[in-house]
Design a protein around this motif. Structure first.
Motif, PDB file in Angstrom:
ATOM      1  N   TRP A   1     -37.619  65.818   1.301  1.00 58.09           N
ATOM      2  CA  TRP A   1     -36.741  66.670   0.504  1.00 58.09           C
ATOM      3  C   TRP A   1     -36.677  66.199  -0.945  1.00 58.09           C
ATOM      4  O   TRP A   1     -36.507  67.017  -1.862  1.00 58.09           O
ATOM      5  N   GLU A   2     -36.847  64.906  -1.181  1.00 52.49           N
ATOM      6  CA  GLU A   2     -36.911  64.417  -2.557  1.00 52.49           C
ATOM      7  C   GLU A   2     -38.056  65.090  -3.314  1.00 52.49           C
ATOM      8  O   GLU A   2     -37.906  65.501  -4.469  1.00 52.49           O
ATOM      9  N   GLU A   3     -39.190  65.230  -2.645  1.00 52.28           N
ATOM     10  CA  GLU A   3     -40.339  65.893  -3.265  1.00 52.28           C
ATOM     11  C   GLU A   3     -40.069  67.376  -3.513  1.00 52.28           C
ATOM     12  O   GLU A   3     -40.463  67.933  -4.539  1.00 52.28           O
ATOM     13  N   GLN A   4     -39.399  68.021  -2.549  1.00 50.73           N
ATOM     14  CA  GLN A   4     -39.093  69.449  -2.717  1.00 50.73           C
ATOM     15  C   GLN A   4     -38.154  69.680  -3.900  1.00 50.73           C
ATOM     16  O   GLN A   4     -38.325  70.619  -4.680  1.00 50.73           O
ATOM     17  N   VAL A   5     -37.147  68.832  -4.029  1.00 51.34           N
ATOM     18  CA  VAL A   5     -36.201  68.936  -5.143  1.00 51.34           C
ATOM     19  C   VAL A   5     -36.938  68.760  -6.471  1.00 51.34           C
ATOM     20  O   VAL A   5     -36.727  69.506  -7.431  1.00 51.34           O
ATOM     21  N   LYS A   6     -37.825  67.776  -6.506  1.00 49.65           N
ATOM     22  CA  LYS A   6     -38.595  67.490  -7.718  1.00 49.65           C
ATOM     23  C   LYS A   6     -39.518  68.657  -8.070  1.00 49.65           C
ATOM     24  O   LYS A   6     -39.621  69.058  -9.235  1.00 49.65           O
ATOM     25  N   GLU A   7     -40.182  69.225  -7.067  1.00 42.43           N
ATOM     26  CA  GLU A   7     -41.121  70.332  -7.303  1.00 42.43           C
ATOM     27  C   GLU A   7     -40.434  71.569  -7.870  1.00 42.43           C
ATOM     28  O   GLU A   7     -41.035  72.341  -8.614  1.00 42.43           O
ATOM     29  N   ARG A   8     -39.159  71.763  -7.532  1.00 42.03           N
ATOM     30  CA  ARG A   8     -38.423  72.922  -8.039  1.00 42.03           C
ATOM     31  C   ARG A   8     -37.799  72.662  -9.418  1.00 42.03           C
ATOM     32  O   ARG A   8     -37.114  73.516  -9.962  1.00 42.03           O
ATOM     33  N   GLY A   9     -38.039  71.484  -9.966  1.00 40.81           N
ATOM     34  CA  GLY A   9     -37.598  71.194 -11.321  1.00 40.81           C
ATOM     35  C   GLY A   9     -36.173  70.690 -11.443  1.00 40.81           C
ATOM     36  O   GLY A   9     -35.652  70.566 -12.559  1.00 40.81           O
ATOM     37  N   PHE A  10     -35.533  70.365 -10.301  1.00 38.91           N
ATOM     38  CA  PHE A  10     -34.185  69.807 -10.364  1.00 38.91           C
ATOM     39  C   PHE A  10     -34.259  68.305 -10.618  1.00 38.91           C
ATOM     40  O   PHE A  10     -35.124  67.616 -10.068  1.00 38.91           O
ATOM     41  N   ARG A  11     -33.350  67.800 -11.417  1.00 40.71           N
ATOM     42  CA  ARG A  11     -33.234  66.350 -11.603  1.00 40.71           C
ATOM     43  C   ARG A  11     -32.414  65.781 -10.467  1.00 40.71           C
ATOM     44  O   ARG A  11     -31.396  66.350 -10.086  1.00 40.71           O
ATOM     45  N   SER A  12     -32.837  64.646  -9.939  1.00 40.92           N
ATOM     46  CA  SER A  12     -32.108  64.061  -8.817  1.00 40.92           C
ATOM     47  C   SER A  12     -31.789  62.598  -9.096  1.00 40.92           C
ATOM     48  O   SER A  12     -32.319  61.982 -10.022  1.00 40.92           O
ATOM     49  N   SER A  13     -30.939  62.058  -8.242  1.00 39.19           N
ATOM     50  CA  SER A  13     -30.556  60.648  -8.347  1.00 39.19           C
ATOM     51  C   SER A  13     -31.656  59.724  -7.849  1.00 39.19           C
ATOM     52  O   SER A  13     -31.598  58.513  -8.055  1.00 39.19           O
ATOM     53  N   GLY A  14     -32.666  60.298  -7.149  1.00 41.32           N
ATOM     54  CA  GLY A  14     -33.546  59.458  -6.354  1.00 41.32           C
ATOM     55  C   GLY A  14     -32.806  59.033  -5.098  1.00 41.32           C
ATOM     56  O   GLY A  14     -31.599  59.281  -4.944  1.00 41.32           O
ATOM     57  N   ILE A  15     -33.489  58.395  -4.188  1.00 46.33           N
ATOM     58  CA  ILE A  15     -32.871  57.988  -2.928  1.00 46.33           C
ATOM     59  C   ILE A  15     -31.968  56.780  -3.161  1.00 46.33           C
ATOM     60  O   ILE A  15     -32.376  55.796  -3.770  1.00 46.33           O
ATOM     61  N   VAL A  16     -30.729  56.893  -2.695  1.00 48.08           N
ATOM     62  CA  VAL A  16     -29.714  55.854  -2.859  1.00 48.08           C
ATOM     63  C   VAL A  16     -29.318  55.355  -1.474  1.00 48.08           C
ATOM     64  O   VAL A  16     -29.021  56.152  -0.583  1.00 48.08           O
ATOM     65  N   ASP A  17     -29.321  54.044  -1.278  1.00 43.28           N
ATOM     66  CA  ASP A  17     -28.902  53.460   0.002  1.00 43.28           C
ATOM     67  C   ASP A  17     -27.394  53.243  -0.018  1.00 43.28           C
ATOM     68  O   ASP A  17     -26.888  52.370  -0.719  1.00 43.28           O
ATOM     69  N   ARG A  18     -26.659  54.059   0.757  1.00 45.53           N
ATOM     70  CA  ARG A  18     -25.202  53.947   0.841  1.00 45.53           C
ATOM     71  C   ARG A  18     -24.763  53.058   2.005  1.00 45.53           C
ATOM     72  O   ARG A  18     -23.594  53.040   2.348  1.00 45.53           O
ATOM     73  N   PHE A  19     -25.685  52.365   2.628  1.00 39.96           N
ATOM     74  CA  PHE A  19     -25.442  51.452   3.744  1.00 39.96           C
ATOM     75  C   PHE A  19     -25.147  52.202   5.040  1.00 39.96           C
ATOM     76  O   PHE A  19     -25.764  51.943   6.062  1.00 39.96           O
ATOM     77  N   TYR A  20     -24.192  53.145   5.008  1.00 40.48           N
ATOM     78  CA  TYR A  20     -23.871  53.930   6.217  1.00 40.48           C
ATOM     79  C   TYR A  20     -24.853  55.087   6.412  1.00 40.48           C
ATOM     80  O   TYR A  20     -24.988  55.617   7.511  1.00 40.48           O
ATOM     81  N   PHE A  21     -25.511  55.476   5.338  1.00 46.53           N
ATOM     82  CA  PHE A  21     -26.573  56.490   5.355  1.00 46.53           C
ATOM     83  C   PHE A  21     -27.317  56.380   4.031  1.00 46.53           C
ATOM     84  O   PHE A  21     -26.865  55.676   3.111  1.00 46.53           O
ATOM     85  N   LYS A  22     -28.452  57.029   3.937  1.00 45.53           N
ATOM     86  CA  LYS A  22     -29.178  57.108   2.668  1.00 45.53           C
ATOM     87  C   LYS A  22     -29.026  58.520   2.122  1.00 45.53           C
ATOM     88  O   LYS A  22     -28.931  59.480   2.883  1.00 45.53           O
ATOM     89  N   SER A  23     -29.008  58.631   0.798  1.00 43.74           N
ATOM     90  CA  SER A  23     -28.653  59.892   0.161  1.00 43.74           C
ATOM     91  C   SER A  23     -29.535  60.206  -1.031  1.00 43.74           C
ATOM     92  O   SER A  23     -30.172  59.319  -1.615  1.00 43.74           O
ATOM     93  N   LEU A  24     -29.512  61.472  -1.375  1.00 40.48           N
ATOM     94  CA  LEU A  24     -30.145  61.982  -2.595  1.00 40.48           C
ATOM     95  C   LEU A  24     -29.182  63.016  -3.171  1.00 40.48           C
ATOM     96  O   LEU A  24     -28.634  63.835  -2.427  1.00 40.48           O
TER      97      LEU A  24
END
Length: 312
Positions: A236-259
């Motif tokens: 999904w990180e790649e899909q977000v990037k391909e559509r031209g949205f800026r993202s946080s990149g993958i963040v490790d929240r310890f209880y889950f990982k997020s974008l």
């Protein structure tokens, strides 16, 4: 191709963690499954409520900001949260309970084609109870110590309402990128489902022109949608990037990982993994009873605790 199995959690702003705790635990009967801090600002509580273990799809989360002002309602905002209950009888139970606790609520009505009852929390957060048609978050577990009887307990998140100026832009993100199905459309509203026929992955999009909402207490900060694994999150990180949205990149929240990313109307979406979950640093019986910190904040525990007011 991967699909979205439903909502993961939704995060709001509260002015007072103790009052928030009383409402969501004692009135709504949810379990406080995690008492932690905002990892980006550890001076701020981050409270999580849900089912017995805080399963994905059941979590309502709150950031405490004591100095926050009122919300000025408007467009380009997440404007209502649906919560699933088992039956119409449950709605009648909740109607009586809300009267007992002086909770502002409407009568029994319909919302997104389901029997429903709208209500607000003490800070004006707009919510609606929805009668499930056998639907519930697939990991949902009864919380035996809840103030609410098992047969009427809230069974996770249902429809999430988002109000925007550009409905078609959000519709395109949901259908073309994430694979949601558009199940109905009128001039001012459209309904999308990540799992056809299921409210736990439903987004109701409303069109409204006018001033953008100014957030405050009782406002929604972001909505998180589920993915099952780190591998899916990378996709999904790649899909977000391909559509031209800026993202946080993958963040490790310890209880889950997020974008995190904002779609074209400015709505903040999080994409979050199912695991490892809230039992990664606590046993099921004692979840939410003490302040839990991710490992990278543990060395600052004394400083963090000194800046936080105790919660019941």
């Amino acid at each position: 191709m991967y699909t979205i199995p439903g909502h993961h959690h939704i995060s709001m702003v509260t002015k007072n963690a103790n009052e928030n705790n009383r409402f969501y635990r004692d009135v709504l009967g949810l379990r406080r499954v995690k008492m932690t801090v905002n990892q980006d600002d550890p001076s701020m509580y981050h409270l999580f409520y849900g089912d017995k273990t805080g399963s994905p799809g059941t979590e309502l989360t709150f950031f405490e900001i004591p100095m926050v002002g009122h919300t000025h309602r408007g467009t380009n905002a997440i404007t209502r949260i649906g919560l699933l209950v088992p039956s119409e009888e449950s709605l009648r139970y909740w109607e009586e309970r809300f009267d007992t606790y002086n909770v502002l609520h409407g009568g029994i009505t319909t919302y997104a084609n389901r029997t429903a009852m709208k209500f607000e929390d003490p800070e004006g957060l707009q919510m609606v109870l929805l009668v499930a048609n056998g639907e519930k978050a697939d990991h949902w577990e009864t919380w035996e110590k809840s103030e609410v009887p098992a047969e009427h307990q809230i069974q996770g998140m249902g429809s999430v309402e988002i109000t925007v100026k550009r409905l078609d832009k959000l519709a395109s993100t949901l259908t073309d990128m994430f694979g949601y199905t558009e199940v109905s459309r009128s001039e001012r509203e459209a309904i999308f489902q990540s799992v056809p026929g299921q409210a736990f992955g439903e987004i109701v999009v409303k069109y409204l022109d006018g001033p953008t909402e100014r957030p405050g207490r009782g406002s929604v900060h972001h909505v998180a949608i589920r993915v099952k694994s780190h591998e899916e999150l990378q996709y999904w990180e790649e899909q977000v990037k391909e559509r031209g949205f800026r993202s946080s990149g993958i963040v490790d929240r310890f209880y889950f990982k997020s974008l995190y990313f904002r779609e074209s109307n400015g709505i903040l979406f999080e994409i979050a993994t199912d695991g490892p979950g809230f039992t990664v640093d606590g046993d099921v019986e004692h979840l939410g009873e003490k302040l839990d910190l991710p490992p990278f904040l543990e060395e600052k525990r004394a400083e963090i605790e000194a800046n936080l007011a105790p919660i019941e």
